[in-house]
Design an enzyme around this catalytic site. Structure first.
Site, PDB file in Angstrom:
ATOM      1  N   ASP A  34       1.020  65.816 -42.672  1.00 20.02           N
ATOM      2  CA  ASP A  34       2.483  65.708 -42.621  1.00 20.02           C
ATOM      3  C   ASP A  34       2.988  65.443 -41.205  1.00 20.02           C
ATOM      4  OD1 ASP A  34       1.782  68.109 -41.585  1.00 20.02           O
ATOM      5  OD2 ASP A  34       3.209  69.309 -42.744  1.00 20.02           O
ATOM      6  N   HIS A 228     -10.597  45.092 -23.631  1.00 19.01           N
ATOM      7  CA  HIS A 228      -9.659  46.037 -24.262  1.00 19.01           C
ATOM      8  C   HIS A 228     -10.209  47.457 -24.276  1.00 19.01           C
ATOM      9  CE1 HIS A 228      -7.343  42.606 -26.472  1.00 19.01           C
ATOM     10  NE2 HIS A 228      -6.994  42.736 -25.211  1.00 19.01           N
ATOM     11  N   HIS A 339       1.087  35.934 -20.820  1.00 21.67           N
ATOM     12  CA  HIS A 339       1.835  35.952 -22.082  1.00 21.67           C
ATOM     13  C   HIS A 339       3.249  36.377 -21.752  1.00 21.67           C
ATOM     14  CE1 HIS A 339       1.418  40.347 -21.827  1.00 21.67           C
ATOM     15  NE2 HIS A 339       0.163  40.116 -21.461  1.00 21.67           N
ATOM     16  N   HIS A 346       3.175  41.814 -25.744  1.00 19.67           N
ATOM     17  CA  HIS A 346       2.852  40.399 -25.981  1.00 19.67           C
ATOM     18  C   HIS A 346       4.048  39.865 -26.747  1.00 19.67           C
ATOM     19  CE1 HIS A 346      -1.758  41.237 -25.681  1.00 19.67           C
ATOM     20  NE2 HIS A 346      -1.130  41.375 -24.533  1.00 19.67           N
ATOM     21  N   GLU A 364      -1.948  36.988 -14.946  1.00 20.82           N
ATOM     22  CA  GLU A 364      -3.038  37.959 -14.928  1.00 20.82           C
ATOM     23  C   GLU A 364      -4.422  37.319 -14.926  1.00 20.82           C
ATOM     24  OE1 GLU A 364      -3.489  40.224 -18.636  1.00 20.82           O
ATOM     25  OE2 GLU A 364      -1.578  39.400 -19.305  1.00 20.82           O
ATOM     26  N   GLU A 387      -2.490  41.741 -12.307  1.00 24.40           N
ATOM     27  CA  GLU A 387      -1.472  41.322 -13.273  1.00 24.40           C
ATOM     28  C   GLU A 387      -0.068  41.752 -12.836  1.00 24.40           C
ATOM     29  OE1 GLU A 387      -1.817  43.150 -17.198  1.00 24.40           O
ATOM     30  OE2 GLU A 387      -0.574  41.567 -18.060  1.00 24.40           O
TER      31      GLU A 387
HETATM   32  N1  GLY Z   1      -2.145  44.980 -21.366  1.00 23.47           N
HETATM   33  C1  GLY Z   1      -2.342  43.931 -22.253  1.00 23.47           C
HETATM   34  C2  GLY Z   1      -2.395  42.650 -21.565  1.00 23.47           C
HETATM   35  O1  GLY Z   1      -2.511  42.614 -20.360  1.00 23.47           O
HETATM   36  O2  GLY Z   1      -2.266  41.629 -22.143  1.00 23.47           O
HETATM   37 MN    MN Z   2      -0.816  41.353 -20.026  1.00 19.53          MN
HETATM   38 MN    MN Z   3      -2.060  44.189 -19.061  1.00 18.10          MN
END
Ligand code: GLY
Ligand code: MN
Ligand code: MN
Length: 417
Positions: A34, A228, A339, A346, A364, A387
């Site tokens: 729950d 990832h 992106h 994203h 990045e 990035e």
């Molecule tokens: N943190 C996800 C990316 O850099 O796309």
């Molecule tokens: Mn990213």
């Molecule tokens: Mn990232």
């Protein structure tokens, strides 16, 4: 509420008379028994309403040029257990709707709203069983007519950020940068990756960001070669690099920063050599971000620098051009340059060929070198990414994440401090 009212007005103008658009709030997600995951509103629904509750539906009636919200009723008992609910009257007032009703009346009212419409626009993936029932009803009353995809309009709008959004993206970038500074200052050998994840969360929350925008990647040594990686349960080792990819979500908007720095505060020789290559690619790409610039050209600028580094350090044999042509560089750089970033980390919007003011992109570049017999040992198990989040402005760009140190000297100084 002005930006939300304004966005609804623009969308109503786009869909026009004879059209109805329907959007659903995100459902609550069960975590166990729950217990539920912290609630997060659907990004499209938030974009048009700012309304934070589940079990809600927004109907945009193009003929009436009206926005109608259906939402949960006030409920004394539920509010004691789970907290405040607006109820229809307060929601109409607070969120600038033309009308608001109980969600209990949605099924009954919808046929009347659809009766004279010629087009129904929905987000195909959203709405669950209620969304499917709506489509079936439409097809029944309109002789099988297709529903249209509302994302075609909304993604175009979300691609170009308005002032309300750029303010929030800027704050998300600043909070995220502060968290990276804290991570650098707290990093030392023999602590766990999880410890650094906690330091990031500490800074996000302390500065008003309730959630990370995505699961933080805290990847020491070879873990950085897994793009990832989110286990974050290894020990940080003296002599390794640490890759941290983490960003705060601030009022729905994402920060998305990666910094890579030495666990012991000093870059080693090979680490520094490769780091300078990735940093140069990041900086050259950001310098090229401006209205009218082709994204493909910016990607190429970064790739040329990365591939030149791979050849110079004998990770690849042959020429820079040859390795780009053959795709051999993908052994060490296997993702794109960036992106869109916005309500979704994203973000939606496709990739138009040319940048326009108001678009917000990540930049990045990275290099990732798994251990292998044909690679000098000094480069084994190094993963580096740098990035930033960059808004395209009228005159060039603004880097929202510039406060996170990224030169070798600035990182080493931050870590000493
Ligand atoms: N943190 C996800 C990316 O850099 O796309
Ligand atoms: Mn990213
Ligand atoms: Mn990232």
């Amino acid at each position: 509420m002005t930006p939300f009212v304004e966005r609804r007005r623009r969308l109503l103008g786009q869909i026009g008379s004879g059209s109805v658009a329907v959007l659903f709030a995100a459902p609550e997600q069960r975590r166990s028994n729950d217990t539920f995951f912290p609630y997060r509103q659907n990004s499209y629904f938030h974009y048009l309403t700012g309304f934070p509750e589940p079990e809600s539906v927004l109907v945009l009636d193009g003929s009436a040029q009206a926005a109608v919200l259906f939402c949960r009723d006030k409920d004394d008992v539920s509010e004691i257990w789970e907290g405040f609910r607006y109820g229809a009257d307060a929601a109409r007032e607070a969120f600038g709707m033309d009308a608001a009703y109980s969600i209990a009346s949605w099924r009954e009212q919808m046929p009347k709203i659809l009766q004279n419409a010629q087009r129904l626009l929905v987000l195909p993936e959203e709405g669950g069983a209620a969304g499917q029932a709506l489509v079936r009803h439409w097809q029944k009353i309109k002789n099988g007519a297709a529903v249209e995809n509302l994302a075609a309009c909304l993604d175009g709008m979300r691609l170009i950020k308005d002032r309300h959004e750029t303010d929030l993206l800027k704050t998300a970038g600043e909070i995220s940068a502060a968290a990276h500074i804290r991570a650098m200052q707290k990093t030392r050998p023999d602590i766990s990756e999880l410890h650094i994840e906690a330091e990031l969360l500490h800074e996000f929350m302390r500065r008003g960001a309730r959630f990370p925008a995505y699961p933080s990647i805290v990847a020491g040594g070879k873990n950085a070669c897994c793009l990832h990686y989110t286990a974050n349960n290894d020990t940080l080792r003296n002599g390794d690099l640490l890759l941290v990819d983490a960003g705060a979500e601030y009022q729905g908007y994402a920060g998305d920063i990666t910094r890579t720095f030495p666990v012991n505060g000093r870059f080693g020789g090979a680490q520094k050599d490769l780091y300078e290559v990735v940093l140069a690619a990041n900086e050259a790409a950001i310098a090229a971000v401006k209205p009218g610039a082709a994204w493909a050209g910016i990607q190429q600028t970064a790739l040329n620098i990365l591939a030149r580094g791979m050849v110079d350090f004998k990770l690849l044999a042959g020429t820079v051009e040859g390795n780009i042509e053959s795709g051999a560089f993908k052994r060490y750089y296997m993702h794109g340059l960036g992106h869109w970033v916005g309500l979704d980390v994203h973000d939606t919007g496709g990739r138009p060929a040319v940048l326009q003011a108001g678009m917000c992109t990540t930049v990045e570049p990275g290099i990732y070198i798994a251990a292998a017999a044909d690679i000098p040992a000094c480069f084994h198990n190094i993963g580096i990414r740098v990035e930033d989040n960059v808004l395209v402005t009228e005159s060039g760009c603004e880097n929202y994440t510039a406060a996170a140190p990224k030169s070798v000297a600035a990182i080493e100084e931050t870590m000493r401090g």
